[in-house]
Structures are given as C-alpha cells and as structure tokens.
Write a protein that holds these residues in place. Sequence first.
Motif, PDB file in Angstrom:
ATOM      1  N   ILE B 300     -11.905  -0.312   5.644  1.00  0.00           N
ATOM      2  CA  ILE B 300     -10.834  -0.862   6.473  1.00  0.00           C
ATOM      3  C   ILE B 300      -9.480  -0.299   6.030  1.00  0.00           C
ATOM      4  N   GLY B 301      -9.223  -0.377   4.733  1.00  0.00           N
ATOM      5  CA  GLY B 301      -7.953   0.107   4.206  1.00  0.00           C
ATOM      6  C   GLY B 301      -7.767   1.592   4.490  1.00  0.00           C
ATOM      7  N   ARG B 302      -8.813   2.350   4.237  1.00  0.00           N
ATOM      8  CA  ARG B 302      -8.736   3.797   4.424  1.00  0.00           C
ATOM      9  C   ARG B 302      -8.492   4.127   5.897  1.00  0.00           C
ATOM     10  N   THR B 303      -9.271   3.493   6.755  1.00  0.00           N
ATOM     11  CA  THR B 303      -9.154   3.769   8.185  1.00  0.00           C
ATOM     12  C   THR B 303      -7.776   3.403   8.721  1.00  0.00           C
ATOM     13  N   ALA B 304      -7.230   2.298   8.217  1.00  0.00           N
ATOM     14  CA  ALA B 304      -5.906   1.874   8.681  1.00  0.00           C
ATOM     15  C   ALA B 304      -4.879   2.970   8.407  1.00  0.00           C
ATOM     16  N   ILE B 305      -4.931   3.521   7.219  1.00  0.00           N
ATOM     17  CA  ILE B 305      -3.998   4.599   6.873  1.00  0.00           C
ATOM     18  C   ILE B 305      -4.255   5.815   7.771  1.00  0.00           C
ATOM     19  N   GLU B 306      -5.519   6.094   8.025  1.00  0.00           N
ATOM     20  CA  GLU B 306      -5.839   7.255   8.871  1.00  0.00           C
ATOM     21  C   GLU B 306      -5.274   7.085  10.278  1.00  0.00           C
ATOM     22  N   LEU B 307      -5.468   5.914  10.851  1.00  0.00           N
ATOM     23  CA  LEU B 307      -4.960   5.674  12.202  1.00  0.00           C
ATOM     24  C   LEU B 307      -3.444   5.798  12.232  1.00  0.00           C
ATOM     25  N   LEU B 308      -2.816   5.273  11.190  1.00  0.00           N
ATOM     26  CA  LEU B 308      -1.359   5.339  11.134  1.00  0.00           C
ATOM     27  C   LEU B 308      -0.905   6.795  11.049  1.00  0.00           C
ATOM     28  N   THR B 309      -1.586   7.550  10.220  1.00  0.00           N
ATOM     29  CA  THR B 309      -1.237   8.967  10.065  1.00  0.00           C
ATOM     30  C   THR B 309      -1.377   9.705  11.389  1.00  0.00           C
ATOM     31  N   GLU B 310      -2.447   9.378  12.110  1.00  0.00           N
ATOM     32  CA  GLU B 310      -2.622   9.983  13.443  1.00  0.00           C
ATOM     33  C   GLU B 310      -1.387   9.741  14.299  1.00  0.00           C
TER      34      GLU B 310
END
Lengths: 345, 345
Positions: B300-310
Amino acid sequence: MNRTASIKDVANQAGVAVGTVSNVLNYPDRVSQRTKERVLKAIDDLGFVRNDAARQLRAGHSRTIGLIVLDVGNPFFTSLVRAAEDAAALQGSAVLLGDSGHNESRESNYIDLFQEQRVQGLLISPVGDVTARLNVLRERGVPTVLVDRLADDAMFSSVSVDDDEGGYLAARHLLDIGRRRLAFVGGPLSIHQVADRLRGAQRAVKEEADATLEVLDSEGQSVLAGRCIGNRLVERPAKNLPDGIFCANDLLALGVMQSLTMMHTLRIPEDIALIGYDDIDFSVSAVVPLSSIRQPTEAIGRTAIELLTEELESQQVRHRAVVFTPELVVRQSTAGSEAGVKASL
Amino acid sequence: MNRTASIKDVANQAGVAVGTVSNVLNYPDRVSQRTKERVLKAIDDLGFVRNDAARQLRAGHSRTIGLIVLDVGNPFFTSLVRAAEDAAALQGSAVLLGDSGHNESRESNYIDLFQEQRVQGLLISPVGDVTARLNVLRERGVPTVLVDRLADDAMFSSVSVDDDEGGYLAARHLLDIGRRRLAFVGGPLSIHQVADRLRGAQRAVKEEADATLEVLDSEGQSVLAGRCIGNRLVERPAKNLPDGIFCANDLLALGVMQSLTMMHTLRIPEDIALIGYDDIDFSVSAVVPLSSIRQPTEAIGRTAIELLTEELESQQVRHRAVVFTPELVVRQSTAGSEAGVKASL
DNA sequence: ACGAACAGTTGAATCGTTTCATTGTTACGA
DNA sequence: TCGTAACAATGAAACGATTCAACTGTTCGT
C-alpha cells in the motif's frame, strides 16, 4: 496551472504595499482595522498561503526540530516521538522525524538532511559516534539534546533512563522469585542500552553466590530476533535451560515467548520466568502477560524538547543531564512460586 | 557565533563565481576538473552546507511529500509509513509525517502546514471531508493520493484495501467454524474503514438463516477501548454472550482478549472465538494467538508513492484506484472445533 | 498657525540558491 | 591568419517573505 499567489499579488489586490501585508500577518496591531480587513479579504480571495521557504531564508533558520530515533517500529520510540511532537507543537515548532534503524550511514544522512533544512535544534538517540558532528552543529548555533543516552561529557544536555538500574531491577526480581540460572537476551552489545542493561543484571547476579548469568547475543531487538533465540533454546536438553530470562526489550521477550510456548512442554513462568524491558502496550496482552521494566516515555520526549528550548532561548546555558529511574512492573510471566502474585495492569 | 558559510563564501574562497559553485553542486560535468577540485576543497574547508530553503524558494517547490495518517501508534500505519518513506527515498524525496489522530482539526492543521512547506504532493488517509481542500491543492499543482480509502469520484487516485471483503472474510470464517451469535466490535461507525468492515460482516451473516450479528460500538480503536468492551461483556450472563467476535482491528481484539481471559471462566476459542483485523506483529504472540485479516501494508505504502509520482511526472494522467484484497490468517483464537487447525505463523 | 508627536504605510534591501544569456578561452580546419 | 566551434566560467536576475528607515497624514498643545 495558476501559480500560487504571493504576498505581492495580495498587496496588489488589496491596493497596499507588500510590507503592509507582511505586517497584517506578523504584527496585526501595527495595521489599522480598515486596511487589515481589506488585506484579509484579498488573502481569502486569492487563497494565499505563506511560502515557508521564503520565510526561512529570510529568518536564517526554520521553526523545525529534527528528531532521529533508532527504530520507529518500536513502541518505546513511537510513544516518545508522540510526546516530543506534542511538546514541540505547544511552542510552535514542528518535528522532522528520522529513523536511523540502528544504521550509522542512515543516521548520518539524516543529520545531513536536517542540516540542509536548517533545523533549529536536534534530538537524537545516536547509533555511532556522532560527537564530532554534533559539536560542529553546536558551534553553528544548532544545539543538540541526546535522547535515551547519557551525555558522557558536559558538552550536551541529555535525557536518559538509568539502564544499569533497570537491568539490576529486572535481574534482582528474577533472583527474588528464586531463579538462579539466569540468561540475558539482547544484542549486539555495541548498543549502549543493551550493554548497560546487561551490566546492571550482572551486578544483581553477583549479589547471589549461587546465581549464574548466561548471555545470549541476539541479532537486533525485534520480535523475529527473539523468536530465533527462543528456537535455539527449545532445542537444548531441559537441564541446560535457564530458569529465568531477562530480555533487553519487550519485542525480544515476546519473540522468545512465542517460541517457548509453541512447544507445549515448557511453561512460563513455572519452568522459565521471563521479563522484558520498555513495558509496551502489547506486553499486557501477551500469551502470558509479560513482566517488564517501565520507562517514562512521555516524560522523556517532553523533557527533551524542554531542554532543547532552554538552549535555544538562552545563549549560554550550562548543559543538563536528566536521568529518569525505571520501574519494575510485575505480571504473570514472573509470577513468584511462593505467592500468588496477582497480574497487574 | 559564526554564521554558516554560503555559496558566496565558497566562491570567494575558491576564487570563482557563485554560478560555478552551483554548477559543481548540480552539474559537475559542466565544470573542469581543476576548478571542481578547488571548489570542493573550499566547500570542505568552510564546512559549507546547502541551504534548502533557498533552493526551494528558487525551485518553487520542495522535494518533500506530505503523509497524513490516522494514528502512528497503530502498527498498520507504522508499517505503511515505513514503506512509503523507503519508496520516496528511492526517488530522492523525503516524507513529512503528520498524525491526525482521527481529529479533523489536526488533519486540517497538517494540510495547512504542508501547504506552507510547498510539498510536492500529498498522501492522506482522511478523517473529515477534505475533498474541497484537496481539489484546491490539485488546481495549484499539488496532487493527492488517498490512502486506505477508495476515491469515490474520479478526482483522485487512491490505494485501498477492500474492507467490505475483509469484513466478509472474517465473519464468514466465524460462521464456517460453526459460530452463530456473532458480535462486531468497532467504532465510531463514522469511520469509513469500520463501517465497511461491518457491512461485509453483515453480508456474510445474511447467508446463514440462523445467524445474528450484534454491534458493539467502541470508543476508538485502541487496546484500551477493547478492554472497555470486554469488561462490559464479562458482566453479562453467559447465555447472552456471543460465541464469535469480530473486532475492527487487532488492537481492539487484543484489548477484548485481555478482559475475557482475565476472568478464567471464559475460554478462547472454545466459548468465544475471536478475530481481529490488520494482522499486526503482536497478534502472533497474544495470550491466544489471534486470527486476523492481513492487509499488504508495504504494498500500500509503495503503491501510494508510485501513483503520486505518476501524477507528478505527467501533467495529465487519468486517476487510478488500486484496490488490494485482504487475506484471512487463521490462528488459535478461532481454531475450529471440528479439526485441529494448526496455529500458523 | 506652527511644530511635535504619533500612528500607518511604504518600498528597497536582504536572505542563499539556481538559471541562463553572455563573455572569455582554446583548438582546429580552411 | 582567420573563422568558428566547443567548452568554461561569469554574474545579474529571479524566487517570496521580512525588516526597517523613511515618509505621509493626522491630531494636539501652545
């Protein structure tokens, strides 16, 4: 994409000078009621939000305090961090949190980062020897308070708990309930807190001629590390087992407990009494409620901020070392055989 | 008190222009070897450290991501925060952490603070209805990703776990081991996650004609709140007790467990089966190892950062809603009567 | 009616960095 | 020898808030 409004935009909108807007924000008394209202309206209309970077640049420092802890996953530190944040908020500062994870290079990175951020001051529970760096910081006007470690020289203020005494209390308690073949679980011994707790335990053991203390070096302070030690223990022949175990923290103790109780041949506390350190919330609800050494985490966090504030406010303070005394909490994992010691909450 | 050296001091010391020093720092390739060495020497001699405020001011934004969680004391969030920090560090950003403590005004304060800090983006597990504020932020170029909550409109990306499904899994499991008088512990129901988990549980209960579900509203999600509920339960006559309890999180469940086991008349799981939610580390080592619903916190934490980076990288992305599926973890607190279900680690 | 005292307001200078158009230098082919 | 790349280095102009000396009115006492 409309750029966020600056103080200049607000000044235009309200038909005043930038200095006036700044005064409305920082010294409302200097500004007349009428002007104030117009400026506030403009701020609202434009959705103006101060740019903290610009303020800091001008001020030469931030309103931020850096806090570096050894492990945020450890409830001891979580609780400490909370208290520090609350205390800092009261005096208008925010806390930047860094988790060194017992790793010197991560610790060093955080010091770099905080230095770039121009934090007002630093609270740190150090891993490596950072005295030299901290001295440089202090010379530049950034005071440091050591947390959960006694300042050895008179160069820094510190807030700590007497770990030697805590270790003594734990071991003495095991001895008091009649245990003689003690074991200490914790490691690596390079960790200051671990070494002190061990030393205290050794002091207690020396008081009883027939008592022995075995040291079981663990890989870190986690539940997992505790489980490893526990698994090694259960493979031993019963006569080689200790009858009292003192773990350097509750996470380790909970791990050891898991392993020991998994085998249904060993009973806690009848066969092996177990005591931890930190008295985290979860210890109460362990398989066997865990005895522990309680540290006043909130007081530590609060005091650390107070000491730092002292240094920030008066230029030339004498550094202070505050040492709290830990407290024994007896629960079922060391319930004495002689009496029905009631589990305490 | 010697002021910290600026890039200008370094330039003087090295006998070059300020722009050159900046280039050494940011574009080393543009600078000749000889000059670079001299500049680096000067930096070292003066102990120069970049002023982040000035960089930000120039850049117009920080290299910081704001993260607001509901409760850092809850291991679910602690773990999530850690994963987010690691993922952010990989792409060169730092995380500013805020703990709203389920409190709308604290949440709002943190949004203010982060806005002043000009964070690049925001991850938030919201308490109140902050949609309006987040929309304003987005218009100003600060994207937000919702964490542990499904974005209801298509305005935001989000990372969540299917709490309805989790609730269903938990209750279905209790039903599967033959329990019929179920109770749900959690509250207040205004908390989104709690309401969803309850709804899922209700869905499962409807599948069995003879099953009932009682709702016990708790004051918050802490161990202490669980203990309160537990204390109220043990005062009931035995026939009025539920035979299966589902708690909205593990902390509550551990609290309930404490109360129930304190009375030595009730057995878990024989008399009452108990299941929690989150599968925190401490659940394994509870009095009775606790069954739970596991959520992939790191993912969850990792994906959240990924989506934000996108969102940060491409101006016009379609927002995405990632939903993870939770997983049932069976331990002794719900060990079925029909078979010797072995406790799992 | 004059100047003093005072409250409000102004706007240029400042903080430390990055950016970028410009200038200076060297090397090389024509 | 000249022209022109290619490369290094320069330094002034931002960024946005705060500060403070200077300025403008207004009020008041004499």
